[in-house]
Design an enzyme around this catalytic site. Structure first.
Site, PDB file in Angstrom:
ATOM      1  N   ASN A  23      28.881  -1.714  16.057  1.00  0.00           N
ATOM      2  CA  ASN A  23      27.530  -1.357  15.087  1.00  0.00           C
ATOM      3  C   ASN A  23      26.809  -2.730  14.487  1.00  0.00           C
ATOM      4  O   ASN A  23      25.802  -2.440  13.951  1.00  0.00           O
ATOM      5  CB  ASN A  23      27.742  -0.481  14.101  1.00  0.00           C
ATOM      6  CG  ASN A  23      28.032   1.123  14.598  1.00  0.00           C
ATOM      7  OD1 ASN A  23      27.880   1.321  16.008  1.00  0.00           O
ATOM      8  ND2 ASN A  23      28.820   1.838  14.057  1.00  0.00           N
ATOM      9  N   ARG A  92      21.410   6.229  20.997  1.00  0.00           N
ATOM     10  CA  ARG A  92      20.485   5.962  20.058  1.00  0.00           C
ATOM     11  C   ARG A  92      20.210   4.690  19.208  1.00  0.00           C
ATOM     12  O   ARG A  92      19.022   4.390  19.056  1.00  0.00           O
ATOM     13  CB  ARG A  92      20.844   6.909  18.720  1.00  0.00           C
ATOM     14  CG  ARG A  92      21.226   8.363  19.098  1.00  0.00           C
ATOM     15  CD  ARG A  92      21.516   8.811  17.701  1.00  0.00           C
ATOM     16  NE  ARG A  92      20.542   8.813  16.840  1.00  0.00           N
ATOM     17  CZ  ARG A  92      19.257   9.512  16.589  1.00  0.00           C
ATOM     18  NH1 ARG A  92      19.115  10.283  17.503  1.00  0.00           N
ATOM     19  NH2 ARG A  92      18.530   9.133  15.525  1.00  0.00           N
ATOM     20  N   CYS A 116      21.972  14.729  19.258  1.00  0.00           N
ATOM     21  CA  CYS A 116      23.075  14.311  19.269  1.00  0.00           C
ATOM     22  C   CYS A 116      24.154  15.327  18.654  1.00  0.00           C
ATOM     23  O   CYS A 116      23.722  16.099  17.879  1.00  0.00           O
ATOM     24  CB  CYS A 116      23.248  13.063  18.128  1.00  0.00           C
ATOM     25  SG  CYS A 116      24.451  12.133  18.035  1.00  0.00           S
ATOM     26  N   ARG A 121      19.362  14.025  14.113  1.00  0.00           N
ATOM     27  CA  ARG A 121      19.226  12.398  13.622  1.00  0.00           C
ATOM     28  C   ARG A 121      17.983  12.022  13.776  1.00  0.00           C
ATOM     29  O   ARG A 121      17.770  11.633  14.679  1.00  0.00           O
ATOM     30  CB  ARG A 121      20.153  11.618  14.228  1.00  0.00           C
ATOM     31  CG  ARG A 121      21.598  12.113  14.181  1.00  0.00           C
ATOM     32  CD  ARG A 121      22.727  11.120  15.059  1.00  0.00           C
ATOM     33  NE  ARG A 121      22.751   9.699  14.516  1.00  0.00           N
ATOM     34  CZ  ARG A 121      23.508   9.083  15.212  1.00  0.00           C
ATOM     35  NH1 ARG A 121      24.302   9.410  16.243  1.00  0.00           N
ATOM     36  NH2 ARG A 121      23.582   7.761  14.853  1.00  0.00           N
ATOM     37  N   PRO A 122      16.891  12.288  12.714  1.00  0.00           N
ATOM     38  CA  PRO A 122      15.511  12.142  13.032  1.00  0.00           C
ATOM     39  C   PRO A 122      15.363  10.602  12.635  1.00  0.00           C
ATOM     40  O   PRO A 122      16.102   9.879  12.361  1.00  0.00           O
ATOM     41  CB  PRO A 122      14.734  12.869  11.798  1.00  0.00           C
ATOM     42  CG  PRO A 122      15.990  12.775  10.621  1.00  0.00           C
ATOM     43  CD  PRO A 122      17.168  13.244  11.537  1.00  0.00           C
ATOM     44  N   ASP A 124      12.516   9.404  11.090  1.00  0.00           N
ATOM     45  CA  ASP A 124      11.252   9.491  10.351  1.00  0.00           C
ATOM     46  C   ASP A 124      11.307   8.295   9.170  1.00  0.00           C
ATOM     47  O   ASP A 124      10.189   7.621   8.938  1.00  0.00           O
ATOM     48  CB  ASP A 124      11.163  10.718   9.414  1.00  0.00           C
ATOM     49  CG  ASP A 124      12.669  10.858   8.555  1.00  0.00           C
ATOM     50  OD1 ASP A 124      12.467  11.068   7.275  1.00  0.00           O
ATOM     51  OD2 ASP A 124      13.790  10.870   9.366  1.00  0.00           O
ATOM     52  N   LEU A 125      12.378   7.616   8.804  1.00  0.00           N
ATOM     53  CA  LEU A 125      12.468   6.634   7.880  1.00  0.00           C
ATOM     54  C   LEU A 125      11.967   5.253   8.757  1.00  0.00           C
ATOM     55  O   LEU A 125      11.498   4.423   8.453  1.00  0.00           O
ATOM     56  CB  LEU A 125      13.949   6.388   7.467  1.00  0.00           C
ATOM     57  CG  LEU A 125      14.350   7.431   6.487  1.00  0.00           C
ATOM     58  CD1 LEU A 125      15.701   7.228   6.111  1.00  0.00           C
ATOM     59  CD2 LEU A 125      13.402   7.637   5.459  1.00  0.00           C
ATOM     60  N   ILE A 329      27.270  12.691   5.345  1.00  0.00           N
ATOM     61  CA  ILE A 329      25.806  11.921   6.117  1.00  0.00           C
ATOM     62  C   ILE A 329      25.541  12.797   7.285  1.00  0.00           C
ATOM     63  O   ILE A 329      24.495  12.985   7.372  1.00  0.00           O
ATOM     64  CB  ILE A 329      26.702  10.786   6.299  1.00  0.00           C
ATOM     65  CG1 ILE A 329      27.379   9.962   5.477  1.00  0.00           C
ATOM     66  CG2 ILE A 329      25.640   9.732   7.332  1.00  0.00           C
ATOM     67  CD1 ILE A 329      26.456   9.228   4.387  1.00  0.00           C
ATOM     68  N   ARG A 399      32.774   4.261  24.783  1.00  0.00           N
ATOM     69  CA  ARG A 399      31.401   3.757  23.982  1.00  0.00           C
ATOM     70  C   ARG A 399      31.760   2.842  22.975  1.00  0.00           C
ATOM     71  O   ARG A 399      30.989   1.893  22.600  1.00  0.00           O
ATOM     72  CB  ARG A 399      30.570   4.761  23.654  1.00  0.00           C
ATOM     73  CG  ARG A 399      30.065   5.671  24.636  1.00  0.00           C
ATOM     74  CD  ARG A 399      29.225   6.904  23.969  1.00  0.00           C
ATOM     75  NE  ARG A 399      27.997   6.020  23.363  1.00  0.00           N
ATOM     76  CZ  ARG A 399      26.801   6.586  23.107  1.00  0.00           C
ATOM     77  NH1 ARG A 399      26.741   8.008  23.083  1.00  0.00           N
ATOM     78  NH2 ARG A 399      26.006   6.024  22.249  1.00  0.00           N
TER      79      ARG A 399
HETATM   80  C1  EPZ Z   1      24.748   4.132  12.089  1.00  0.00           C
HETATM   81  O1  EPZ Z   1      23.916   5.028  12.732  1.00  0.00           O
HETATM   82  C2  EPZ Z   1      25.876   3.951  12.784  1.00  0.00           C
HETATM   83  N1  EPZ Z   1      25.365   3.538  14.367  1.00  0.00           N
HETATM   84  C3  EPZ Z   1      26.705   5.307  13.059  1.00  0.00           C
HETATM   85  O2  EPZ Z   1      27.967   5.182  13.775  1.00  0.00           O
HETATM   86  C4  EPZ Z   1      27.158   5.854  11.725  1.00  0.00           C
HETATM   87  O3  EPZ Z   1      27.621   7.100  11.812  1.00  0.00           O
HETATM   88  C5  EPZ Z   1      25.762   5.874  10.785  1.00  0.00           C
HETATM   89  O4  EPZ Z   1      24.843   4.592  10.736  1.00  0.00           O
HETATM   90  C6  EPZ Z   1      26.039   6.143   9.313  1.00  0.00           C
HETATM   91  O5  EPZ Z   1      27.080   5.149   8.902  1.00  0.00           O
HETATM   92  C7  EPZ Z   1      25.244   2.383  14.645  1.00  0.00           C
HETATM   93  O6  EPZ Z   1      25.101   1.459  13.707  1.00  0.00           O
HETATM   94  C8  EPZ Z   1      24.438   1.960  15.954  1.00  0.00           C
HETATM   95  P1  EPZ Z   1      21.830   6.441   9.634  1.00  0.00           P
HETATM   96  P2  EPZ Z   1      22.372   5.334  12.123  1.00  0.00           P
HETATM   97  O7  EPZ Z   1      20.354   6.412  10.118  1.00  0.00           O
HETATM   98  O8  EPZ Z   1      21.820   4.174  11.776  1.00  0.00           O
HETATM   99  C9  EPZ Z   1      19.807  10.533   8.251  1.00  0.00           C
HETATM  100  C10 EPZ Z   1      29.560   5.489  15.549  1.00  0.00           C
HETATM  101  O9  EPZ Z   1      30.252   6.421  15.486  1.00  0.00           O
HETATM  102  N2  EPZ Z   1      18.317   9.877   8.768  1.00  0.00           N
HETATM  103  O10 EPZ Z   1      22.490   5.625   8.501  1.00  0.00           O
HETATM  104  O11 EPZ Z   1      21.586   6.179  13.151  1.00  0.00           O
HETATM  105  C11 EPZ Z   1      20.392  10.650   9.404  1.00  0.00           C
HETATM  106  O12 EPZ Z   1      20.160  11.932  10.130  1.00  0.00           O
HETATM  107  C12 EPZ Z   1      28.125   5.884  15.064  1.00  0.00           C
HETATM  108  O13 EPZ Z   1      29.596   4.215  15.635  1.00  0.00           O
HETATM  109  C13 EPZ Z   1      17.224  10.381   8.543  1.00  0.00           C
HETATM  110  O14 EPZ Z   1      16.996  11.489   7.921  1.00  0.00           O
HETATM  111  O15 EPZ Z   1      22.566   6.303  11.077  1.00  0.00           O
HETATM  112  C14 EPZ Z   1      21.981  10.724   8.833  1.00  0.00           C
HETATM  113  O16 EPZ Z   1      22.022  11.983   8.199  1.00  0.00           O
HETATM  114  C15 EPZ Z   1      27.809   7.304  15.006  1.00  0.00           C
HETATM  115  N3  EPZ Z   1      15.859   9.809   8.835  1.00  0.00           N
HETATM  116  C16 EPZ Z   1      21.816   9.580   7.709  1.00  0.00           C
HETATM  117  O17 EPZ Z   1      20.409   9.420   7.413  1.00  0.00           O
HETATM  118  C17 EPZ Z   1      15.788   8.561   9.674  1.00  0.00           C
HETATM  119  O18 EPZ Z   1      15.001   7.946   9.957  1.00  0.00           O
HETATM  120  C18 EPZ Z   1      22.474   8.456   7.993  1.00  0.00           C
HETATM  121  O19 EPZ Z   1      21.973   8.019   9.226  1.00  0.00           O
HETATM  122  C19 EPZ Z   1      17.200   7.927   9.688  1.00  0.00           C
HETATM  123  C20 EPZ Z   1      18.285   8.471   9.466  1.00  0.00           C
END
Ligand code: EPZ
Length: 420
Positions: A23, A92, A116, A121-122, A124-125, A329, A399
């Site tokens: 990551n 993603r 997923c 996993r939107p 929007d942010l 999360i 992966r």
């Molecule tokens: C990163 O994903 C990691 N992936 C994920 O690891 C990890 O589970 C996640 O962070 C949380 O720690 C990588 O770094 C490649 P988020 P990311 O945006 O960035 C919501 C693994 O197993 N959200 O921090 O995609 C989202 O739905 C993977 O190695 C919005 O609502 O996760 C979630 O509930 C799986 N809108 C929360 O925020 C947005 O625009 C955190 O997601 C973006 C996210």
């Protein structure tokens, strides 16, 4: 397609070395799109996801090769701004090419990531952040189309329903490095992988402060140059190996670890009665006495990582007492529960909670991986179950874990690969 076959009951013993962080390497490879100059990334794990990101960079005109843990990205003027659905839909994290492409080429067309299994996993942010830097964004035929003659610095609150977002913070931070003026990202993700990306960007000439905290400040610069960087160790792989030591009642020295990144996990394992010895770059986990059941709630870093939730559940499945595991999360990240119950576990799902009643021993069964961390959880369960377990769809495991079966074999595990 391959499956893993595991004969349970071996106490794991010995030493193992952790690979570079998946990551961290994915956004860092994307960040090389911000320059035309030569970049060298070291400590790169040979994973399915790493190779997907390299394919995407090549599809965007970069000359990028992985060789023995080192990625060489040749200097060249890349011009393609379209990240295709075929590649982006398989991973993603590829969505984080949006910020660098837009900042460098003034336009970007990036496929929206697909669905997923771990939850909705939107993005929007990501879009909110990039728009705040002055870009126009349209969604057309499953693609995000972004344009900006010149990005402008801005004050952005990036907190979402579930707290901060790792990749949204990465995307906006990368775009802001070439924006005019100062950007402040509030409620930024504090994960060590975000800080590692920022350190790479700083080596490229970016002006960034506050990375690793909820407030990141970026002073835009005209251009970025090439750089060399070594990826931080993978804290989730380290955590998975710590659980492997405990679930098999073993004794493992885990090398190439930054214990500072594992605070929440170490705290919870100590609460369960585990003694852990730490040195600068290694952790020794030795099973000494029966563990206590613990309750775990996943949170953004420095809270308990959601990417360790499934692995801790496999340990609590054979720990006497009741453990409540709460997923804050990804409230639906429980695909592994049904598979663990197939192995005789007593786990009940109640919305974002899983109530785990520990049993004496799991029994081997054919199980199916649904996502990366669920597959790690099933491998751990197979290491301790009575009999021979088969885990299918292990492409999920590949992966994010480099040579995991060889590493486990090196610790004495009876694990091997077979064709499905
Ligand atoms: C990163 O994903 C990691 N992936 C994920 O690891 C990890 O589970 C996640 O962070 C949380 O720690 C990588 O770094 C490649 P988020 P990311 O945006 O960035 C919501 C693994 O197993 N959200 O921090 O995609 C989202 O739905 C993977 O190695 C919005 O609502 O996760 C979630 O509930 C799986 N809108 C929360 O925020 C947005 O625009 C955190 O997601 C973006 C996210």
């Amino acid at each position: 397609m391959d499956k893993l076959v595991i004969e349970g009951g071996v106490r794991l013993k010995g030493e193992v070395t952790v690979s570079g962080a998946k990551n961290a390497v994915l956004p860092i490879l994307a960040a090389t799109l911000l320059t035309d100059e030569h970049c060298v990334i070291k400590g790169v794990p040979n994973l399915r996801d790493t190779n997907t990101m390299l394919k995407i960079l090549r599809s965007l005109g970069k000359n990028a090769e992985l060789n023995k843990g080192k990625v060489n990205i040749a200097a060249n003027k890349h011009t393609n701004h379209v990240a295709d659905y075929k590649l982006v839909s398989t991973m993603r994290a590829s969505f984080c090419v949006l910020g660098p492409l837009l900042a460098k080429l003034k336009k970007a067309k990036v496929s929206l990531p697909g669905g997923c299994v771990i939850g909705i996993r939107p993005v929007d942010l990501h879009i909110k952040g990039i728009k705040s830097l002055g870009a126009t964004i349209n969604i057309e035929s499953g693609y995000v189309l972004a344009h900006a003659a010149q990005l402008k610095g801005s004050h952005i609150y990036l907190g979402g329903v579930y707290g901060s977002s790792v990749l949204a913070t990465d995307n906006v931070m990368m775009a802001a490095t070439l924006a005019r003026g100062e950007t402040v990202i509030e409620s930024a993700a504090c994960e060590p992988e975000v800080a590692d990306l920022a350190n790479f960007l700083i080596q490229m000439g970016a002006k960034i402060k506050g990375h690793g905290t909820p407030i990141i400040e970026i002073e835009g610069v005209k251009q970025l140059h090439g750089a060399e960087h070594t990826i931080i160790p993978d804290r989730i792989e380290a955590g998975t190996l710590m659980i492997a030591a405990l679930i098999t009642k073993g004794d493992i020295l885990i090398k190439n670890v930054m214990f500072q990144h594992l605070g929440a996990l170490i705290d919870k394992l100590e609460e369960a009665g585990v003694s852990i010895s730490i040195t600068d770059s290694a952790i020794r986990v030795c099973y000494k006495r029966r563990l206590r059941s613990i309750n775990v709630t996943t949170l953004p870093y420095p809270g308990f990582p959601t990417d360790m939730q499934a692995q801790v559940m496999s340990l609590m499945a054979i720990t006497r007492g009741i453990s409540v595991i709460t997923e804050k999360i990804y409230p639906d990240r429980f695909m592994h529960v049904a598979e663990l119950n197939r192995m005789g576990a007593h786990i009940q799902r109640e919305g974002p909670h899983a109530i785990v009643e520990g049993i004496k021993q799991l029994s081997a069964a054919p199980v199916m991986a649904s996502d990366l961390r669920a597959s790690a959880c099933l491998v751990l369960a197979g290491l301790v179950a009575k009999g021979v377990t088969t885990v299918s769809r292990i492409y999920h495991l590949e992966r994010g874990y480099e040579n995991i079966e060889k590493k486990l074999q090196g610790l004495g595990a009876k694990i091997w690969r077979e064709k499905e």
